[in-house]
Design an enzyme around this catalytic site. Structure first.
Site, PDB file in Angstrom:
ATOM      1  N   THR A  11       0.815  -1.218   0.000  1.00 11.96           N
ATOM      2  CA  THR A  11       0.000   0.000   0.000  1.00 11.96           C
ATOM      3  C   THR A  11       0.850   1.270   0.000  1.00 11.96           C
ATOM      4  O   THR A  11       0.473   2.274  -0.599  1.00 11.96           O
ATOM      5  CB  THR A  11      -0.937   0.003   1.230  1.00 11.96           C
ATOM      6  OG1 THR A  11      -1.796  -1.132   1.162  1.00 11.96           O
ATOM      7  CG2 THR A  11      -1.789   1.260   1.270  1.00 11.96           C
ATOM      8  N   ASP A  54       1.754  -7.391  -4.947  1.00 12.90           N
ATOM      9  CA  ASP A  54       0.845  -7.267  -3.819  1.00 12.90           C
ATOM     10  C   ASP A  54       1.232  -8.344  -2.820  1.00 12.90           C
ATOM     11  O   ASP A  54       1.515  -9.479  -3.200  1.00 12.90           O
ATOM     12  CB  ASP A  54      -0.603  -7.460  -4.277  1.00 12.90           C
ATOM     13  CG  ASP A  54      -1.605  -7.165  -3.173  1.00 12.90           C
ATOM     14  OD1 ASP A  54      -1.643  -7.937  -2.196  1.00 12.90           O
ATOM     15  OD2 ASP A  54      -2.355  -6.192  -3.302  1.00 12.90           O
ATOM     16  N   SER A  55       1.232  -8.020  -1.536  1.00 11.59           N
ATOM     17  CA  SER A  55       1.722  -8.987  -0.547  1.00 11.59           C
ATOM     18  C   SER A  55       0.849 -10.236  -0.463  1.00 11.59           C
ATOM     19  O   SER A  55       1.292 -11.270   0.041  1.00 11.59           O
ATOM     20  CB  SER A  55       1.845  -8.341   0.827  1.00 11.59           C
ATOM     21  OG  SER A  55       0.590  -8.160   1.444  1.00 11.59           O
ATOM     22  N   SER A  56      -0.373 -10.169  -0.961  1.00 13.94           N
ATOM     23  CA  SER A  56      -1.214 -11.366  -0.986  1.00 13.94           C
ATOM     24  C   SER A  56      -0.657 -12.416  -1.933  1.00 13.94           C
ATOM     25  O   SER A  56      -1.025 -13.591  -1.856  1.00 13.94           O
ATOM     26  CB  SER A  56      -2.646 -11.009  -1.396  1.00 13.94           C
ATOM     27  OG  SER A  56      -3.237 -10.139  -0.451  1.00 13.94           O
ATOM     28  N   ASP A  87      -0.521  -7.178   4.738  1.00 18.61           N
ATOM     29  CA  ASP A  87      -1.363  -8.368   4.893  1.00 18.61           C
ATOM     30  C   ASP A  87      -0.556  -9.619   5.216  1.00 18.61           C
ATOM     31  O   ASP A  87      -0.988 -10.449   6.032  1.00 18.61           O
ATOM     32  CB  ASP A  87      -2.195  -8.601   3.630  1.00 18.61           C
ATOM     33  CG  ASP A  87      -3.352  -7.620   3.514  1.00 18.61           C
ATOM     34  OD1 ASP A  87      -3.610  -6.898   4.487  1.00 18.61           O
ATOM     35  OD2 ASP A  87      -3.978  -7.573   2.438  1.00 18.61           O
ATOM     36  N   GLN A 272      -5.819 -20.963  19.342  1.00 22.13           N
ATOM     37  CA  GLN A 272      -6.554 -19.951  18.594  1.00 22.13           C
ATOM     38  C   GLN A 272      -6.553 -18.615  19.318  1.00 22.13           C
ATOM     39  O   GLN A 272      -6.819 -17.577  18.714  1.00 22.13           O
ATOM     40  CB  GLN A 272      -7.998 -20.415  18.367  1.00 22.13           C
ATOM     41  CG  GLN A 272      -8.099 -21.641  17.473  1.00 22.13           C
ATOM     42  CD  GLN A 272      -9.521 -22.129  17.296  1.00 22.13           C
ATOM     43  OE1 GLN A 272     -10.475 -21.395  17.513  1.00 22.13           O
ATOM     44  NE2 GLN A 272      -9.680 -23.387  16.899  1.00 22.13           N
ATOM     45  N   CYS A 273      -6.238 -18.631  20.617  1.00 18.36           N
ATOM     46  CA  CYS A 273      -6.144 -17.392  21.392  1.00 18.36           C
ATOM     47  C   CYS A 273      -4.885 -16.625  20.993  1.00 18.36           C
ATOM     48  O   CYS A 273      -3.835 -17.219  20.745  1.00 18.36           O
ATOM     49  CB  CYS A 273      -6.102 -17.676  22.886  1.00 18.36           C
ATOM     50  SG  CYS A 273      -7.567 -18.509  23.524  1.00 18.36           S
TER      51      CYS A 273
END
Length: 338
Positions: A11, A54-56, A87, A272-273
């Protein structure tokens, strides 16, 4: 100070096209929007990716290319700044920390939430602060000797941070490890939290094996769903569990995991925490996992767990050696409280 900038895209260097969509632009856009660069005593060399990405679209091949660029230019520069989309920045920072063993100079990834040409952009502050930290030395030695992420006036250990917000300038957090530097009126270094590689030599690792799967648990997940992931063509699986590493105690579930482990797969348990650590065996719901050989990911981020397995699998064909080292702290990526 000689600083090597690797401009991958993101970006920070985007402009709006005729339809209003942000598209990547070249590094000249950044340079033209940073008049302060002419006021600081930095000698900057820029390597721009061609094409800008793009970092994706980040992938292991690009990670290896970035690591090679750093090694090729290591002796000529005091520090390295990588401009990168936010990202997947935490993935890139994590894998670079594993590929660049014994790093004695700063490698700082940064970017922005708004393009540098926007009025309210965070890009200028992020870039100038990254350059200042990358150039900081004490008695001729770099203060930062690791891979980091600089965002919103905070410097994080790269393999401890993750992107948590896409709508604020405060895009990253590192709840399980302290902030390394806070940039206010002065730069406030947390010296006790920094890695010290002063007596080490840089070793570049050249291989990655991306045969890694992910199993994220949820109440009601079907046996056939789990089996499809366990039977996939991977060597290791990152299993995201509940709380401090807990799962269902249903026998069918444990049997599926045990079968995969006996078949040669490694299963790494992370929570997942976002805050806290896996504690295998603390509750009855994780005792069975420990008994069948599920590995402890402690407080690793998801990004660090995935990339660490790619790195270790590239290093070792022996699954037992991968299993041994994934539970060890090798680049400051986890905390063991046994």
């Amino acid at each position: 100070m000689n600083i090597f900038i690797i401009y991958t895209g993101g970006t920070i260097g985007m402009v709006q096209d005729e339809s209003g969509t942000f598209v990547p632009f070249d590094f000249d856009l950044i340079k033209n929007n940073l008049p302060d660069l002419s006021r600081v005593d930095y000698k900057l060399t820029v390597h721009s990716f061609d094409p800008i990405i793009d970092s994706s679209n980040m992938n292991p091949e690009i990670w290896l290319k970035m690591a090679q660029l750093i090694q090729d230019n290591y002796e000529k520069y005091d520090g390295f700044v990588i401009l990168h989309g936010s990202d997947t920045m935490a993935f890139s920072a994590s894998i670079l920390s594993f590929l660049l063993e014994g790093l004695q100079k700063p490698v700082i990834l940064s970017g922005s939430q708004l393009p540098i040409g926007e009025i309210r952009t965070d890009a200028r502050e992020n870039m100038m602060t990254a350059l200042e930290i990358a150039s900081t030395k004490h008695n001729g030695v770099s203060v930062i000797q690791e891979v980091c992420i600089l965002f919103d006036n905070k410097l994080f250990r790269g393999n401890r941070a993750f992107k948590y917000n896409s709508a604020k300038f405060e895009a990253f957090r590192s709840p399980n490890y302290p902030v390394l530097v806070e940039a206010g009126i002065h730069l406030k270094y947390n010296f006790e939290a920094l890695l010290n590689n002063t007596d080490k030599q840089l070793i570049l690792h050249h291989k990655l094996d991306d045969h890694v799967g992910v199993l994220k648990l949820f109440p009601g997940i079907r046996p056939d769903t789990i089996k499809a992931i366990l039977d996939s063509n991977v060597r290791s699986i990152v299993m995201e569990t509940f709380g401090s590493g807990n799962t269902t105690t249903d026998q069918w579930f444990l049997d599926l995991l045990e079968g995969a482990i006996k078949g040669g797969k490694n299963i790494l348990n992370i929570s997942q925490c976002k805050v806290g650590s896996v504690e295998l065996g603390r509750y009855e719901t994780s005792q069975g996992l420990k008994a069948i050989g599920v590995l402890n990911g402690y407080d690793m981020t998801f990004e660090a767990a995935v990339t660490k397995l790619m790195y270790l699998q590239g290093e070792f064909e022996d699954q037992e050696r991968v299993a041994y080292w994934v539970e060890k702290d090798i680049r400051g990526e986890l905390t063991i409280n046994d």
